[in-house]
Write a protein that holds these residues in place. Structure first.
Motif, PDB file in Angstrom:
ATOM      1  N   LEU A 100       0.287  -0.788   0.096  1.00 16.37           N
ATOM      2  CA  LEU A 100      -0.374  -0.357  -0.030  1.00 16.37           C
ATOM      3  C   LEU A 100       1.093   1.519   0.505  1.00 16.37           C
ATOM      4  O   LEU A 100       1.222   1.274   0.924  1.00 16.37           O
ATOM      5  CB  LEU A 100      -0.915  -0.008   1.423  1.00 16.37           C
ATOM      6  CG  LEU A 100      -1.481   1.032   1.491  1.00 16.37           C
ATOM      7  CD1 LEU A 100      -2.533   1.502   0.360  1.00 16.37           C
ATOM      8  CD2 LEU A 100      -2.149   1.394   2.825  1.00 16.37           C
ATOM      9  N   TYR A 101       0.684   1.895  -1.053  1.00 13.28           N
ATOM     10  CA  TYR A 101       1.960   2.954  -1.187  1.00 13.28           C
ATOM     11  C   TYR A 101       1.008   4.302  -1.180  1.00 13.28           C
ATOM     12  O   TYR A 101      -0.029   4.151  -2.123  1.00 13.28           O
ATOM     13  CB  TYR A 101       2.604   2.924  -2.157  1.00 13.28           C
ATOM     14  CG  TYR A 101       3.144   4.379  -2.698  1.00 13.28           C
ATOM     15  CD1 TYR A 101       4.822   5.356  -2.457  1.00 13.28           C
ATOM     16  CD2 TYR A 101       2.580   5.490  -3.622  1.00 13.28           C
ATOM     17  CE1 TYR A 101       5.124   6.050  -2.713  1.00 13.28           C
ATOM     18  CE2 TYR A 101       3.044   7.001  -3.827  1.00 13.28           C
ATOM     19  CZ  TYR A 101       4.207   7.364  -3.469  1.00 13.28           C
ATOM     20  OH  TYR A 101       4.593   8.804  -3.195  1.00 13.28           O
ATOM     21  N   GLU A 102       1.027   5.118  -0.454  1.00 14.76           N
ATOM     22  CA  GLU A 102       0.184   6.503  -0.337  1.00 14.76           C
ATOM     23  C   GLU A 102       0.756   7.346  -0.331  1.00 14.76           C
ATOM     24  O   GLU A 102       2.069   7.793   0.905  1.00 14.76           O
ATOM     25  CB  GLU A 102      -0.885   5.939   1.047  1.00 14.76           C
ATOM     26  CG  GLU A 102      -2.078   7.609   1.065  1.00 14.76           C
ATOM     27  CD  GLU A 102      -2.761   6.496   1.980  1.00 14.76           C
ATOM     28  OE1 GLU A 102      -3.640   5.478   1.985  1.00 14.76           O
ATOM     29  OE2 GLU A 102      -3.256   7.521   3.040  1.00 14.76           O
ATOM     30  N   ARG A 103       0.441   8.707  -0.227  1.00 16.06           N
ATOM     31  CA  ARG A 103       0.715   9.891   0.640  1.00 16.06           C
ATOM     32  C   ARG A 103      -1.120  10.488   1.130  1.00 16.06           C
ATOM     33  O   ARG A 103      -1.760  10.687   0.477  1.00 16.06           O
ATOM     34  CB  ARG A 103       0.812  10.800  -0.569  1.00 16.06           C
ATOM     35  CG  ARG A 103       1.403  12.665  -0.237  1.00 16.06           C
ATOM     36  CD  ARG A 103       2.049  13.278  -1.690  1.00 16.06           C
ATOM     37  NE  ARG A 103       3.426  13.381  -2.161  1.00 16.06           N
ATOM     38  CZ  ARG A 103       4.522  12.838  -1.407  1.00 16.06           C
ATOM     39  NH1 ARG A 103       4.478  13.698  -0.101  1.00 16.06           N
ATOM     40  NH2 ARG A 103       5.542  12.358  -1.587  1.00 16.06           N
ATOM     41  N   SER A 104      -0.312  10.276   2.180  1.00 18.39           N
ATOM     42  CA  SER A 104      -1.739  11.411   3.595  1.00 18.39           C
ATOM     43  C   SER A 104      -1.528  12.114   3.840  1.00 18.39           C
ATOM     44  O   SER A 104      -0.550  12.936   3.913  1.00 18.39           O
ATOM     45  CB  SER A 104      -1.891  10.005   4.399  1.00 18.39           C
ATOM     46  OG  SER A 104      -1.611   8.792   4.602  1.00 18.39           O
ATOM     47  N   ARG A 105      -2.283  13.603   3.786  1.00 22.07           N
ATOM     48  CA  ARG A 105      -2.625  14.175   4.338  1.00 22.07           C
ATOM     49  C   ARG A 105      -3.019  14.624   5.430  1.00 22.07           C
ATOM     50  O   ARG A 105      -4.200  13.701   5.993  1.00 22.07           O
ATOM     51  CB  ARG A 105      -3.458  15.207   3.437  1.00 22.07           C
ATOM     52  CG  ARG A 105      -2.532  15.398   2.094  1.00 22.07           C
ATOM     53  CD  ARG A 105      -4.034  16.692   0.422  1.00 22.07           C
ATOM     54  NE  ARG A 105      -4.836  15.499   0.487  1.00 22.07           N
ATOM     55  CZ  ARG A 105      -4.851  14.836  -0.922  1.00 22.07           C
ATOM     56  NH1 ARG A 105      -3.515  13.790  -1.385  1.00 22.07           N
ATOM     57  NH2 ARG A 105      -5.578  13.661  -0.928  1.00 22.07           N
ATOM     58  N   PHE A 106      -2.412  15.379   6.650  1.00 22.17           N
ATOM     59  CA  PHE A 106      -2.578  15.509   7.940  1.00 22.17           C
ATOM     60  C   PHE A 106      -3.004  17.186   8.403  1.00 22.17           C
ATOM     61  O   PHE A 106      -2.315  18.017   7.272  1.00 22.17           O
ATOM     62  CB  PHE A 106      -2.004  15.171   8.903  1.00 22.17           C
ATOM     63  CG  PHE A 106      -1.684  13.578   8.459  1.00 22.17           C
ATOM     64  CD1 PHE A 106      -2.153  12.816   9.211  1.00 22.17           C
ATOM     65  CD2 PHE A 106      -0.533  13.693   7.848  1.00 22.17           C
ATOM     66  CE1 PHE A 106      -2.230  11.350   9.346  1.00 22.17           C
ATOM     67  CE2 PHE A 106      -0.231  11.886   7.490  1.00 22.17           C
ATOM     68  CZ  PHE A 106      -1.219  10.855   7.848  1.00 22.17           C
ATOM     69  N   VAL A 107      -3.777  17.244   9.478  1.00 20.03           N
ATOM     70  CA  VAL A 107      -4.109  18.593   9.676  1.00 20.03           C
ATOM     71  C   VAL A 107      -4.164  18.131  11.083  1.00 20.03           C
ATOM     72  O   VAL A 107      -4.322  17.920  11.756  1.00 20.03           O
ATOM     73  CB  VAL A 107      -5.616  19.377   9.153  1.00 20.03           C
ATOM     74  CG1 VAL A 107      -7.355  18.357   9.655  1.00 20.03           C
ATOM     75  CG2 VAL A 107      -6.097  20.635   9.247  1.00 20.03           C
ATOM     76  N   ARG A 108      -4.028  20.187  11.530  1.00 17.63           N
ATOM     77  CA  ARG A 108      -4.001  20.222  13.356  1.00 17.63           C
ATOM     78  C   ARG A 108      -4.696  20.614  13.869  1.00 17.63           C
ATOM     79  O   ARG A 108      -4.701  22.296  13.063  1.00 17.63           O
ATOM     80  CB  ARG A 108      -2.642  20.448  13.967  1.00 17.63           C
ATOM     81  CG  ARG A 108      -2.667  21.029  15.102  1.00 17.63           C
ATOM     82  CD  ARG A 108      -1.324  21.628  15.783  1.00 17.63           C
ATOM     83  NE  ARG A 108      -0.707  22.003  14.391  1.00 17.63           N
ATOM     84  CZ  ARG A 108       0.946  22.316  14.467  1.00 17.63           C
ATOM     85  NH1 ARG A 108       1.748  21.665  15.211  1.00 17.63           N
ATOM     86  NH2 ARG A 108       1.379  23.725  13.744  1.00 17.63           N
ATOM     87  N   GLU A 109      -5.901  20.168  14.507  1.00 14.58           N
ATOM     88  CA  GLU A 109      -6.481  21.552  15.028  1.00 14.58           C
ATOM     89  C   GLU A 109      -6.877  21.411  16.213  1.00 14.58           C
ATOM     90  O   GLU A 109      -6.499  19.956  17.026  1.00 14.58           O
ATOM     91  CB  GLU A 109      -8.020  21.272  14.532  1.00 14.58           C
ATOM     92  CG  GLU A 109      -8.480  21.329  12.756  1.00 14.58           C
ATOM     93  CD  GLU A 109      -9.944  20.613  12.980  1.00 14.58           C
ATOM     94  OE1 GLU A 109     -10.271  19.679  13.086  1.00 14.58           O
ATOM     95  OE2 GLU A 109     -10.443  21.108  11.542  1.00 14.58           O
ATOM     96  N   ASP A 110      -7.181  22.304  17.136  1.00 13.05           N
ATOM     97  CA  ASP A 110      -6.427  22.711  18.639  1.00 13.05           C
ATOM     98  C   ASP A 110      -5.681  21.479  18.772  1.00 13.05           C
ATOM     99  O   ASP A 110      -5.780  21.154  20.330  1.00 13.05           O
ATOM    100  CB  ASP A 110      -8.071  22.108  19.426  1.00 13.05           C
ATOM    101  CG  ASP A 110      -8.902  22.948  18.703  1.00 13.05           C
ATOM    102  OD1 ASP A 110      -8.571  24.704  18.431  1.00 13.05           O
ATOM    103  OD2 ASP A 110     -10.277  22.459  18.345  1.00 13.05           O
ATOM    104  N   GLY A 111      -4.123  21.490  18.143  1.00  7.57           N
ATOM    105  CA  GLY A 111      -2.959  20.938  18.713  1.00  7.57           C
ATOM    106  C   GLY A 111      -3.243  19.326  18.683  1.00  7.57           C
ATOM    107  O   GLY A 111      -1.578  18.489  19.097  1.00  7.57           O
ATOM    108  N   ARG A 112      -4.023  19.079  18.562  1.00  3.24           N
ATOM    109  CA  ARG A 112      -3.928  17.694  17.769  1.00  3.24           C
ATOM    110  C   ARG A 112      -3.871  17.571  16.470  1.00  3.24           C
ATOM    111  O   ARG A 112      -4.341  18.492  15.925  1.00  3.24           O
ATOM    112  CB  ARG A 112      -4.924  16.942  18.307  1.00  3.24           C
ATOM    113  CG  ARG A 112      -5.232  17.141  19.528  1.00  3.24           C
ATOM    114  CD  ARG A 112      -6.487  16.190  19.898  1.00  3.24           C
ATOM    115  NE  ARG A 112      -7.033  15.907  21.451  1.00  3.24           N
ATOM    116  CZ  ARG A 112      -6.083  13.926  22.161  1.00  3.24           C
ATOM    117  NH1 ARG A 112      -5.570  14.363  21.364  1.00  3.24           N
ATOM    118  NH2 ARG A 112      -6.569  15.117  23.587  1.00  3.24           N
TER     119      ARG A 112
END
Length: 133
Positions: free
Chosen positions: A112-124
């Motif tokens: 499984l090859y993936e480019r994942s996107r993440f976001v930080r909200e309220d320190g998490r």
């Protein structure tokens, strides 16, 4: 599982496997008290949660805009390893992690090859989505 090697495969400076409790376990087992400090740690802990079938953690760390109502795990999947290829900050509260996860299902090897996107909200940090190849 505290004395066992962490499923994410992280090693220390002497190339010894990191213990689960000292690595991803501190996030997976203590989500409300110990959020992952960055997107790479969150991605690694989510991989460990998949290995351990911890749907509670996976859902809690999935951004509400893309989170499924529930998760099902592939019966018989044997996770074989994780390779983090890149972790980069893309904005003040956004990041991407490129990885390859390997597992075996019904005798067939899967990458499984993936480019994942993440976001930080309220320190998490939260997983938003990913582009698979």
């Amino acid at each position: 599982m505290t004395a066992h090697a962490c499923p994410c495969g992280r090693v220390d400076a002497k190339k010894r496997a990191a213990a689960y409790a000292d690595c991803c376990g501190r996030y997976v087992d203590h989500f409300s008290d110990a959020p992952a400090p960055d997107a790479e740690h969150l991605m690694r802990s989510r991989y460990s949660a998949f290995v351990l079938e911890r749907a509670d953690y996976l859902l809690a760390t999935w951004h509400s805009s893309t989170r499924p109502a529930s998760l099902d795990f592939d019966a018989g999947a044997k996770w074989l390893g994780l390779e983090v290829r890149e972790h980069k900050t893309t904005g003040a509260d956004t990041a991407e992690v490129e990885f390859v996860a390997r597992y075996r299902l019904d005798g067939r090897a899967v990458r499984l090859y993936e480019r994942s996107r993440f976001v930080r909200e309220d320190g998490r940090w939260f997983y938003v989505d990913g582009e698979q190849r």
